[in-house]
Design an enzyme around this catalytic site. Structure first.
Site, PDB file in Angstrom:
ATOM      1  N   ASN A 295       0.771  -1.143   0.007  1.00  0.00           N
ATOM      2  CA  ASN A 295      -0.030  -0.059   0.079  1.00  0.00           C
ATOM      3  C   ASN A 295       0.759   1.057   0.089  1.00  0.00           C
ATOM      4  OD1 ASN A 295      -2.341  -1.795   0.061  1.00  0.00           O
ATOM      5  ND2 ASN A 295      -2.065  -1.584   2.534  1.00  0.00           N
TER       6      ASN A 295
ATOM      7  N   GLY B 168      -4.117   3.099   0.294  1.00  0.00           N
ATOM      8  CA  GLY B 168      -4.593   2.866   1.642  1.00  0.00           C
ATOM      9  C   GLY B 168      -3.348   2.584   2.754  1.00  0.00           C
TER      10      GLY B 168
ATOM     11  N   HIS C 140       6.776  -1.304   3.637  1.00  0.00           N
ATOM     12  CA  HIS C 140       6.385  -2.716   3.989  1.00  0.00           C
ATOM     13  C   HIS C 140       5.704  -3.378   2.858  1.00  0.00           C
ATOM     14  CE1 HIS C 140       3.217  -0.310   5.678  1.00  0.00           C
ATOM     15  NE2 HIS C 140       2.297  -1.427   5.187  1.00  0.00           N
ATOM     16  N   LEU C 141       5.953  -4.740   2.841  1.00  0.00           N
ATOM     17  CA  LEU C 141       5.536  -5.635   2.038  1.00  0.00           C
ATOM     18  C   LEU C 141       4.624  -6.667   2.797  1.00  0.00           C
ATOM     19  CD1 LEU C 141       7.898  -5.086  -0.018  1.00  0.00           C
ATOM     20  CD2 LEU C 141       7.935  -7.325  -0.657  1.00  0.00           C
TER      21      LEU C 141
HETATM   22  P1  5GP Z   1      -0.640  -0.625   5.678  1.00  0.00           P
HETATM   23  O1  5GP Z   1      -2.138  -0.298   5.760  1.00  0.00           O
HETATM   24  O2  5GP Z   1      -0.048   0.740   6.268  1.00  0.00           O
HETATM   25  O3  5GP Z   1      -0.460  -1.013   4.546  1.00  0.00           O
HETATM   26  O4  5GP Z   1      -0.534  -1.512   6.809  1.00  0.00           O
HETATM   27  C1  5GP Z   1      -0.047  -1.445   8.118  1.00  0.00           C
HETATM   28  C2  5GP Z   1      -0.183  -2.691   8.818  1.00  0.00           C
HETATM   29  O5  5GP Z   1       0.553  -2.663   9.909  1.00  0.00           O
HETATM   30  C3  5GP Z   1      -1.546  -3.169   9.228  1.00  0.00           C
HETATM   31  O6  5GP Z   1      -1.868  -4.496   8.509  1.00  0.00           O
HETATM   32  C4  5GP Z   1      -1.188  -3.076  10.823  1.00  0.00           C
HETATM   33  O7  5GP Z   1      -2.213  -4.224  11.274  1.00  0.00           O
HETATM   34  C5  5GP Z   1       0.107  -3.572  10.943  1.00  0.00           C
HETATM   35  N1  5GP Z   1       0.531  -2.702  12.430  1.00  0.00           N
HETATM   36  C6  5GP Z   1       0.142  -1.532  12.723  1.00  0.00           C
HETATM   37  N2  5GP Z   1       0.744  -1.451  13.945  1.00  0.00           N
HETATM   38  C7  5GP Z   1       1.517  -2.632  14.245  1.00  0.00           C
HETATM   39  C8  5GP Z   1       2.446  -3.029  15.486  1.00  0.00           C
HETATM   40  O8  5GP Z   1       2.633  -2.290  16.230  1.00  0.00           O
HETATM   41  N3  5GP Z   1       2.630  -4.124  15.245  1.00  0.00           N
HETATM   42  C9  5GP Z   1       2.453  -5.098  14.043  1.00  0.00           C
HETATM   43  N4  5GP Z   1       2.984  -6.336  14.306  1.00  0.00           N
HETATM   44  N5  5GP Z   1       1.704  -4.702  13.177  1.00  0.00           N
HETATM   45  C10 5GP Z   1       1.183  -3.319  13.166  1.00  0.00           C
END
Ligand code: 5GP
Ligand code: ZN
Length: 119
Positions: free
Chosen positions: A93, A99, A106-107
């Site tokens: 994303n 999103g 991150h992947l």
């Molecule tokens: P994005 O929406 O930015 O692509 O995804 C971020 C992801 O990071 C989400 O799936 C969310 O659940 C995960 N995430 C957010 N904070 C943390 C955290 O503190 N630890 C872990 N393991 N995952 C996190």
């Protein structure tokens, strides 16, 4: 290595916030997503703070390649079934329209039998 003191994934990369690790090397960390969409759902991040895929530079090409190449290996290790009957999804994303919620590249790697909670 660039780090952002306010970035949650930089804190995870530094070990200041705990995570369930899947893989770690000099440049890359993989850990389970805290809110999984699928039976297998982990994230692959560079340890260096890169805000998004849109912020990756030519000097990051080898790193991006290593992250992509690690995805299928770690997916199998984490219990994804083999391609083509099994397989997995890789998602990056990027920005508000993409999103993206955490602004450290991150992947997402998601897999396991369907139905999934999301996706
Ligand atoms: P994005 O929406 O930015 O692509 O995804 C971020 C992801 O990071 C989400 O799936 C969310 O659940 C995960 N995430 C957010 N904070 C943390 C955290 O503190 N630890 C872990 N393991 N995952 C996190
Ligand atoms: Zn960061």
């Amino acid at each position: 290595m660039a780090s952002d003191p306010n970035c949650i994934f930089c804190k995870i990369a530094a070990g200041a916030i705990p995570s369930r690790k899947v893989h770690e090397d000099d440049e890359i960390l993989a850990f389970h997503d805290i809110a999984p969409w699928a039976p297998v759902h982990f994230l692959l991040i560079p340890k260096e703070h890169i805000a998004s895929l849109a912020n990756a530079e030519p000097r990051h090409e080898a790193l991006l390649g290593r992250m992509m190449a690690l995805a299928p290996k770690l997916a199998l290790e984490q219990g994804c079934e083999p391609y083509p009957a099994g397989g997995f999804r890789v998602m990056v994303n990027t920005g508000a329209h993409g999103g993206q919620e955490v602004h450290h590249l991150h992947l997402h790697v998601m897999g396991g039998p369907r139905p999934w909670a999301k996706g």
